[in-house]
Design a protein around this motif. Sequence first.
Motif, PDB file in Angstrom:
ATOM      1  N   GLN A 263       0.843  -1.190   0.000  1.00 41.36           N
ATOM      2  CA  GLN A 263       0.000   0.000   0.000  1.00 41.36           C
ATOM      3  C   GLN A 263       0.882   1.245   0.000  1.00 41.36           C
ATOM      4  O   GLN A 263       1.816   1.344   0.793  1.00 41.36           O
ATOM      5  CB  GLN A 263      -0.902   0.003   1.227  1.00 41.36           C
ATOM      6  N   VAL A 264       0.573   2.180  -0.884  1.00 42.62           N
ATOM      7  CA  VAL A 264       1.304   3.439  -0.971  1.00 42.62           C
ATOM      8  C   VAL A 264       0.277   4.555  -1.060  1.00 42.62           C
ATOM      9  O   VAL A 264      -0.680   4.466  -1.822  1.00 42.62           O
ATOM     10  CB  VAL A 264       2.217   3.486  -2.213  1.00 42.62           C
ATOM     11  N   TRP A 265       0.459   5.597  -0.272  1.00 41.22           N
ATOM     12  CA  TRP A 265      -0.470   6.714  -0.306  1.00 41.22           C
ATOM     13  C   TRP A 265       0.256   8.010  -0.007  1.00 41.22           C
ATOM     14  O   TRP A 265       1.337   8.022   0.550  1.00 41.22           O
ATOM     15  CB  TRP A 265      -1.654   6.506   0.626  1.00 41.22           C
TER      16      TRP A 265
ATOM     17  N   VAL B 248      10.498   6.548  -1.969  1.00 37.45           N
ATOM     18  CA  VAL B 248       9.548   5.465  -1.714  1.00 37.45           C
ATOM     19  C   VAL B 248       9.707   4.372  -2.764  1.00 37.45           C
ATOM     20  O   VAL B 248       9.711   3.178  -2.438  1.00 37.45           O
ATOM     21  CB  VAL B 248       8.099   5.991  -1.673  1.00 37.45           C
ATOM     22  N   CYS B 249       9.895   4.774  -4.017  1.00 30.64           N
ATOM     23  CA  CYS B 249      10.106   3.788  -5.090  1.00 30.64           C
ATOM     24  C   CYS B 249      11.376   2.976  -4.851  1.00 30.64           C
ATOM     25  O   CYS B 249      11.394   1.755  -5.042  1.00 30.64           O
ATOM     26  CB  CYS B 249      10.180   4.486  -6.448  1.00 30.64           C
ATOM     27  N   MET B 250      12.446   3.646  -4.406  1.00 28.16           N
ATOM     28  CA  MET B 250      13.693   2.933  -4.113  1.00 28.16           C
ATOM     29  C   MET B 250      13.507   1.964  -2.948  1.00 28.16           C
ATOM     30  O   MET B 250      14.024   0.846  -2.961  1.00 28.16           O
ATOM     31  CB  MET B 250      14.820   3.933  -3.814  1.00 28.16           C
ATOM     32  N   TRP B 251      12.747   2.369  -1.927  1.00 23.57           N
ATOM     33  CA  TRP B 251      12.488   1.497  -0.783  1.00 23.57           C
ATOM     34  C   TRP B 251      11.742   0.242  -1.228  1.00 23.57           C
ATOM     35  O   TRP B 251      12.059  -0.870  -0.805  1.00 23.57           O
ATOM     36  CB  TRP B 251      11.686   2.246   0.282  1.00 23.57           C
TER      37      TRP B 251
ATOM     38  N   ASP C 289       0.719  16.885   5.942  1.00 21.84           N
ATOM     39  CA  ASP C 289       0.791  17.127   7.388  1.00 21.84           C
ATOM     40  C   ASP C 289       0.102  18.438   7.746  1.00 21.84           C
ATOM     41  O   ASP C 289      -0.411  19.142   6.873  1.00 21.84           O
ATOM     42  CB  ASP C 289       2.237  17.071   7.893  1.00 21.84           C
ATOM     43  N   ARG C 290       0.078  18.767   9.016  1.00 23.32           N
ATOM     44  CA  ARG C 290      -0.666  19.951   9.467  1.00 23.32           C
ATOM     45  C   ARG C 290      -0.062  21.268   8.989  1.00 23.32           C
ATOM     46  O   ARG C 290      -0.687  22.309   9.067  1.00 23.32           O
ATOM     47  CB  ARG C 290      -0.792  19.946  10.990  1.00 23.32           C
ATOM     48  N   HIS C 291       1.166  21.209   8.473  1.00 24.83           N
ATOM     49  CA  HIS C 291       1.813  22.407   7.945  1.00 24.83           C
ATOM     50  C   HIS C 291       1.653  22.522   6.428  1.00 24.83           C
ATOM     51  O   HIS C 291       2.177  23.442   5.820  1.00 24.83           O
ATOM     52  CB  HIS C 291       3.308  22.407   8.287  1.00 24.83           C
ATOM     53  N   GLY C 292       0.949  21.569   5.829  1.00 26.35           N
ATOM     54  CA  GLY C 292       0.713  21.592   4.391  1.00 26.35           C
ATOM     55  C   GLY C 292       1.780  20.895   3.572  1.00 26.35           C
ATOM     56  O   GLY C 292       1.751  20.944   2.348  1.00 26.35           O
ATOM     57  N   ASN C 293       2.742  20.238   4.244  1.00 23.14           N
ATOM     58  CA  ASN C 293       3.796  19.515   3.526  1.00 23.14           C
ATOM     59  C   ASN C 293       3.263  18.173   3.043  1.00 23.14           C
ATOM     60  O   ASN C 293       2.627  17.435   3.790  1.00 23.14           O
ATOM     61  CB  ASN C 293       5.001  19.288   4.442  1.00 23.14           C
ATOM     62  N   ILE C 294       3.558  17.863   1.793  1.00 18.68           N
ATOM     63  CA  ILE C 294       3.116  16.596   1.205  1.00 18.68           C
ATOM     64  C   ILE C 294       4.213  15.561   1.400  1.00 18.68           C
ATOM     65  O   ILE C 294       5.389  15.838   1.206  1.00 18.68           O
ATOM     66  CB  ILE C 294       2.819  16.778  -0.291  1.00 18.68           C
ATOM     67  N   TYR C 295       3.804  14.350   1.798  1.00 23.20           N
ATOM     68  CA  TYR C 295       4.767  13.264   1.929  1.00 23.20           C
ATOM     69  C   TYR C 295       4.107  11.954   1.552  1.00 23.20           C
ATOM     70  O   TYR C 295       2.893  11.858   1.410  1.00 23.20           O
ATOM     71  CB  TYR C 295       5.355  13.212   3.343  1.00 23.20           C
ATOM     72  N   TRP C 296       4.923  10.951   1.342  1.00 23.26           N
ATOM     73  CA  TRP C 296       4.469   9.636   0.906  1.00 23.26           C
ATOM     74  C   TRP C 296       4.668   8.622   2.012  1.00 23.26           C
ATOM     75  O   TRP C 296       5.635   8.694   2.766  1.00 23.26           O
ATOM     76  CB  TRP C 296       5.273   9.187  -0.313  1.00 23.26           C
ATOM     77  N   GLN C 297       3.752   7.672   2.091  1.00 22.03           N
ATOM     78  CA  GLN C 297       3.889   6.550   3.017  1.00 22.03           C
ATOM     79  C   GLN C 297       3.679   5.254   2.252  1.00 22.03           C
ATOM     80  O   GLN C 297       2.863   5.195   1.329  1.00 22.03           O
ATOM     81  CB  GLN C 297       2.868   6.634   4.149  1.00 22.03           C
ATOM     82  N   ALA C 298       4.413   4.244   2.660  1.00 17.55           N
ATOM     83  CA  ALA C 298       4.271   2.926   2.061  1.00 17.55           C
ATOM     84  C   ALA C 298       4.252   1.893   3.177  1.00 17.55           C
ATOM     85  O   ALA C 298       4.913   2.069   4.208  1.00 17.55           O
ATOM     86  CB  ALA C 298       5.426   2.644   1.104  1.00 17.55           C
ATOM     87  N   TYR C 299       3.484   0.828   2.972  1.00 18.81           N
ATOM     88  CA  TYR C 299       3.372  -0.226   3.974  1.00 18.81           C
ATOM     89  C   TYR C 299       3.261  -1.564   3.268  1.00 18.81           C
ATOM     90  O   TYR C 299       2.468  -1.725   2.333  1.00 18.81           O
ATOM     91  CB  TYR C 299       2.138   0.002   4.850  1.00 18.81           C
TER      92      TYR C 299
ATOM     93  N   GLY D 180       9.357  12.443   2.004  1.00 22.76           N
ATOM     94  CA  GLY D 180       8.834  13.561   1.233  1.00 22.76           C
ATOM     95  C   GLY D 180       9.063  13.377  -0.254  1.00 22.76           C
ATOM     96  O   GLY D 180       8.571  14.151  -1.059  1.00 22.76           O
ATOM     97  N   SER D 181       9.782  12.345  -0.608  1.00 21.50           N
ATOM     98  CA  SER D 181      10.138  12.123  -2.000  1.00 21.50           C
ATOM     99  C   SER D 181       9.500  10.833  -2.524  1.00 21.50           C
ATOM    100  O   SER D 181       9.666   9.760  -1.952  1.00 21.50           O
ATOM    101  CB  SER D 181      11.655  12.023  -2.127  1.00 21.50           C
ATOM    102  N   GLU D 182       8.809  10.944  -3.642  1.00 20.28           N
ATOM    103  CA  GLU D 182       8.225   9.770  -4.291  1.00 20.28           C
ATOM    104  C   GLU D 182       9.327   8.817  -4.758  1.00 20.28           C
ATOM    105  O   GLU D 182       9.190   7.600  -4.688  1.00 20.28           O
ATOM    106  CB  GLU D 182       7.373  10.232  -5.470  1.00 20.28           C
ATOM    107  N   THR D 183      10.442   9.381  -5.192  1.00 20.59           N
ATOM    108  CA  THR D 183      11.578   8.579  -5.652  1.00 20.59           C
ATOM    109  C   THR D 183      12.129   7.723  -4.519  1.00 20.59           C
ATOM    110  O   THR D 183      12.455   6.543  -4.727  1.00 20.59           O
ATOM    111  CB  THR D 183      12.686   9.497  -6.200  1.00 20.59           C
TER     112      THR D 183
END
Length: 94
Positions: free
Chosen positions: A52-54, A84-87, A58-68, A79-82
């Motif tokens: 799962q990746v989404w 997450v892809c490497m992980w 955050d509350r400051h408006g920063n966009i980040y990626w999570q993967a599980y 904070g980087s899609e790249t």
Amino acid sequence: MNNDIRCLSTEDIEINCSPSFEKKIHSNFWESLHLIWENFVKKLLVDHHELQVWQKVDRHGNIYWQAYDPVTGKSFSSGSETDVCMWIEQLYRY
């Protein structure tokens, strides 16, 4: 000169919400209900063994990626899609 002072009774007072205010409340209700329904359907249809990746904000408006990965129980966020892809690539490399 006549100085009649009269208090208004509750029958004399009309309380009206403006149509735009009523539409806004109605619109917000249906938008919220739609979001709840979408999240419910997503949870229902998700394969619990699939990666799962989404994206989140955050509350400051920063966009980040999570993967599980439910199979290994490992998770990653960046904070980087790249990143997450490497992980993900490293996770399945072995």
